[in-house]
Design an enzyme around this catalytic site. Structure first.
Site, PDB file in Angstrom:
ATOM      1  N   LYS A 180     -20.002  12.899  12.458  1.00  0.00           N
ATOM      2  CA  LYS A 180     -19.308  12.077  13.454  1.00  0.00           C
ATOM      3  C   LYS A 180     -18.186  11.340  12.720  1.00  0.00           C
ATOM      4  O   LYS A 180     -18.344  10.961  11.552  1.00  0.00           O
ATOM      5  CB  LYS A 180     -20.288  11.070  14.073  1.00  0.00           C
ATOM      6  CG  LYS A 180     -19.644  10.051  15.013  1.00  0.00           C
ATOM      7  CD  LYS A 180     -19.069  10.681  16.273  1.00  0.00           C
ATOM      8  CE  LYS A 180     -18.251   9.693  17.107  1.00  0.00           C
ATOM      9  NZ  LYS A 180     -17.516  10.335  18.207  1.00  0.00           N
ATOM     10  N   CYS A 240      -8.456  10.726  18.279  1.00  0.00           N
ATOM     11  CA  CYS A 240      -9.464  10.193  19.213  1.00  0.00           C
ATOM     12  C   CYS A 240      -8.760   9.620  20.444  1.00  0.00           C
ATOM     13  O   CYS A 240      -7.918   8.733  20.310  1.00  0.00           O
ATOM     14  CB  CYS A 240     -10.328   9.119  18.577  1.00  0.00           C
ATOM     15  SG  CYS A 240     -11.451   8.425  19.824  1.00  0.00           S
TER      16      CYS A 240
END
Ligand code: RRO
Length: 309
Positions: A45, A130
């Site tokens: 992650k 992101c």
């Protein structure tokens, strides 16, 4: 005999399939599950300097073979992932991918310093894409900031480093971004992150809560955009910069198409979330069948060989 080995920055992988950052890679338990599956390696992650809880739930929603998410970068912080990676044997560590994101530009030198001090020499994937942190634009859409970050990164850091890019939709943007990327000794680029800021409805409601329902779209519906980005960069980047193809993989034929368009490794996000780690074995079997059908015996013979009409 089928040769499915893939080499990037001197590291050889036995095949091309792995998870995409964000899926099955937040906790040690999830990373261990991917490590013990037939995936060739894993990516963590995306880690920030400090741990984060991310956005309010509901923040992930599956629709058919697709997903929308606005997780908001929840993660246990860089030190957690460095500790986990350090617990692995050295020859494995050097093939792992550690995803990182600076929340401010001045965090990048600190993140890279921590990685060097921890002696991690595997692959660092700098996430420039992101779409889900409120108030933070996607860095990959700001060409000057991308250039500044890469200049900083390569002035400080000498182990294999790559970038996770957002999808681009304009040929001039492919040209501009490729011109910047070609200035640096990147080990790889990863195309694409989710397609940012879509809306999915669940009945009459937004399917997810954060950012008034806007979130990153993944899954089968993004394959055409993913293949376009993989191929556009394959055509423009220096051959030493390898391409990781991500987006829309649900079957072996999809993996085949990513390689045909120029990918070295291929990542699976939404479909891994929906099907679990057993998907790696299924995709591998289907990919081999597809290669046999097409009389192709190695990834090298397939990669980038898409035909034009
Ligand atoms: O955590 C997220 O919301 C997230 C990240 Br960091 C990313 O890179 N891509 C995405 O779709 N979600």
């Amino acid at each position: 005999m089928m040769d499915t080995t893939v080499t990037i920055a001197g590291q050889t992988f036995d095949h091309c399939l792995m998870n995409a950052a964000g899926v099955m890679c937040m906790s040690e338990e999830e990373l261990t599950q991917v490590a013990q599956s037939s995936a060739t390696t894993f990516v963590t992650k995306t880690a920030t300097l400090e741990a984060r809880n991310g956005n309010q739930e509901p923040r992930y929603f599956d629709f058919a073979t697709n997903s929308i998410n606005s997780m908001g970068l929840p993660n246990y912080g860089l030190a957690y992932y460095l500790d986990f990676l350090a617990s692995e044997p050295e020859e494995l560590q050097s093939r792992r991918f550690l995803s990182i994101a600076p929340l401010q530009p001045d965090e990048l030198p600190i993140l890279l310093r921590c990685i060097s001090v921890a002696n991690f020499r595997g692959f660092v994937e700098l996430n420039l894409s992101c779409p889900n942190v409120p108030g933070k634009p996607q860095i990959g859409y700001d060409f000057e900031q991308t250039n500044r970050l890469l200049a900083t990164a390569f002035s400080l850091y000498d182990a294999p480093l790559g970038v996770k890019l957002p999808p681009y939709f304009d040929m001039v943007h492919f040209d501009c971004m490729a011109e910047i990327l070609n200035r640096y000794p990147l080990a790889f680029i990863n195309s694409i992150n989710s397609i940012g800021n879509g809306i999915v409805l669940n009945g009459n409601q937004m399917a997810i809560h954060p950012k008034n329902g806007f979130g990153g779209i993944g899954g089968a519906v993004i394959k055409a955009t993913a293949l376009a980005n993989v191929h556009a960069f394959y055509q423009r980047l220096h051959p030493s910069i390898k391409i990781i193809g991500t987006g829309g993989v649900t079957c072996g034929r999809d993996v085949y198409e990513h390689i045909l368009c120029g990918a070295h490794l291929v990542q699976v996000g939404t479909a891994l979330h929906q099907e679990g780690v057993g998907i790696f074995q299924r995709l591998q079997q289907e990919l081999h069948a597809e290669m046999k059908l097409n009389n192709v015996h190695s990834f090298d013979a397939l990669r980038g060989k898409v035909m034009y009409i």
